[in-house]
Enzyme design. Structure first.
Site, short mmCIF file in Angstrom:
data_model
loop_
_atom_site.label_atom_id
_atom_site.label_comp_id
_atom_site.label_asym_id
_atom_site.label_seq_id
_atom_site.Cartn_x
_atom_site.Cartn_y
_atom_site.Cartn_z
CB CYS A 69 -14.95 -0.40 -8.58
SG CYS A 69 -13.94 0.12 -7.17
CB CYS A 74 -9.14 1.75 -6.58
SG CYS A 74 -10.93 2.01 -6.56
N GLY A 109 -3.40 12.21 4.69
CA GLY A 109 -4.73 12.33 4.10
C GLY A 109 -4.68 12.90 2.70
CG ASP A 169 -1.40 7.61 0.77
OD1 ASP A 169 -0.39 8.27 0.50
OD2 ASP A 169 -2.39 7.55 0.02
CG ASP A 210 -1.86 1.13 1.28
OD1 ASP A 210 -2.45 1.45 0.24
OD2 ASP A 210 -2.00 1.74 2.36
#
Length: 404
Positions: free
Chosen positions: A336, A321, A250, A242, A240
């Site tokens: 999705c 995404c 954020g 962040d 991943d």
């Protein structure tokens, strides 16, 4: 800065291959039905080394007609032609008008799976004219060995010596000014240039212990049929972004609010040097919410990767995404298959890179990351940046067990 140009010498006669090379130049010998040079270009491309000069000679038209300008292979290719055998040094001299200030030099019949950016960083961080990538092997009788003291090359020994030693892996990082030491055509880097650089203390080395194969003789060409397809089917680490690669402030999308997680650069570099693909899989609902565009996101990822390359590391690819089921705007508001905890991003990466799920791990900082990996029976690990650095975290994982 990082080096993004490579010179590949592909003009040899291939006489040691006998009849196999009479109508097919050595770099186009088929490995599992694919020309050897395809593998070499693929490997350069994944490091972002997209500007390639091919030095061609014997049956060179077959090489240029296949690769043309490189567009079908995702790179930019230029050519220089040896009208008569120029040797490795002569081929480099013929390229002088096309060279960047810094570049890599490779043999067109050898794969040496090193971290190119680490080799380049070794050149950029000192005054040497060249840095030679060395590989440790246990049967070196076919090759000459290289003696090094404090990263400086001090001598080359003839073939047939020690069985366990470091050999020339056929990859160099060079400054363009090294051309000033090549006086004639034909000439050999090994026999004419290297001794001069060693005497002047201008040739350094970086040691590796990585996949290496030279298809210059029939036995190794046969061996490549088995080894190279396995080599290309890489092990991979999905991460991943962040909260793993960078601090999660954020919707991070520009340089002003970007900061690498402690130990992230060293962790990525170690994965590169072990031979793993490093692939980012990240939810980016900020795109769907209208905070930034897909183009801005991809430009930002290119910048992140550029910073990593300057430190001797790199990301191979990223998947994202842009959707959100309730807060997305327009086409981005949808349920999705790619938003984690669903596994669409991971499946796309697996299909594009032809990966074996048994040789992948997933690392994320949220339960949704772990669920996305578990959906595909991928070993998944949750990372907490408040507990330890990313480097320490990866040092605890059973990485070597995943290598083929």
């Amino acid at each position: 800065m990082h080096i993004n140009q490579a010179v590949i010498v592909a003009g040899g006669l291939g006489t040691r291959l006998g009849d196999k090379s009479q109508n097919c130049p050595k770099p186009l010998q088929l490995i599992d039905g694919i020309p050897f040079l395809d593998y070499l270009i693929w490997n350069l491309k994944r490091y972002g080394i997209n500007n390639i000069i091919l030095s061609i000679g014997f049956l060179g038209h077959k090489i240029s007609s296949r690769y043309k300008n490189g567009g079908n292979f995702g790179v930019n290719i230029e050519y220089i032609t040896e009208n008569s055998p120029a040797g490795t040094g002569g081929a480099l001299l013929l390229c002088k008008d096309k060279l960047n200030d810094f570049f890599f030099f490779l043999n067109g019949d050898t794969i040496f799976d090193i971290n190119f950016h680490a080799l380049g960083m070794e050149l950029l961080s000192n005054e040497a004219l060249g840095v030679l990538g060395l590989n440790y092997i246990t049967n070196a009788k076919r090759y000459g060995s290289v003696e090094v003291e404090k990263n400086m090359v001090v001598s080359f020994k003839e073939k047939g010596g020690s069985e366990n030693c470091y050999i020339n892996g056929g990859i160099l990082a060079l400054r363009k000014s090294v051309i000033n030491y090549i006086k004639q055509i034909p000439s050999s880097l090994e026999n004419d240039l290297f001794p001069v650089l060693v005497e002047k203390k201008l040739l350094r080395a970086k040691k590796f212990k990585n996949f290496f194969i030279d298809i210059g003789v029939p036995s190794s060409l046969m061996e490549a049929q088995i080894l190279m397809p396995k080599w290309k089917k890489k092990s991979a680490v999905f991460i991943d972004r962040d909260g793993v690669l960078n601090v999660d402030y954020g919707y991070v999308h520009d340089k002003k609010n970007f900061k690498f997680i402690d130990g992230a650069i060293n962790a990525i570099k170690r994965l590169n040097e072990l031979g793993f693909l490093v692939i980012v899989v990240t939810n980016q609902a900020g795109i769907g919410r209208g905070f930034y565009t897909e183009k801005q996101f991809n430009q930002f990822m290119e910048w992140i990767n550029g910073v990593l390359k300057e430190k001797g590391a790199h990301i191979d690819d990223w998947y994202y995404c842009p959707h959100h089921p309730t807060e997305g705007k327009g086409e981005y508001r949808k349920l999705c298959d790619c938003r984690k905890p669903k596994s669409g991003l991971l499946e796309l990466a697996i299909n594009n890179w032809q990966l074996d799920k048994k040789r992948i791990i997933m690392v994320g900082d949220k339960d949704s990351d772990i669920e996305a990996g578990n959906n595909l029976n991928i070993n998944s690990y949750k990372y907490d940046s408040n507990s330890e650095s990313l480097e320490t975290f990866f040092n605890k994982l059973p990485l070597e067990m995943l290598l083929g």
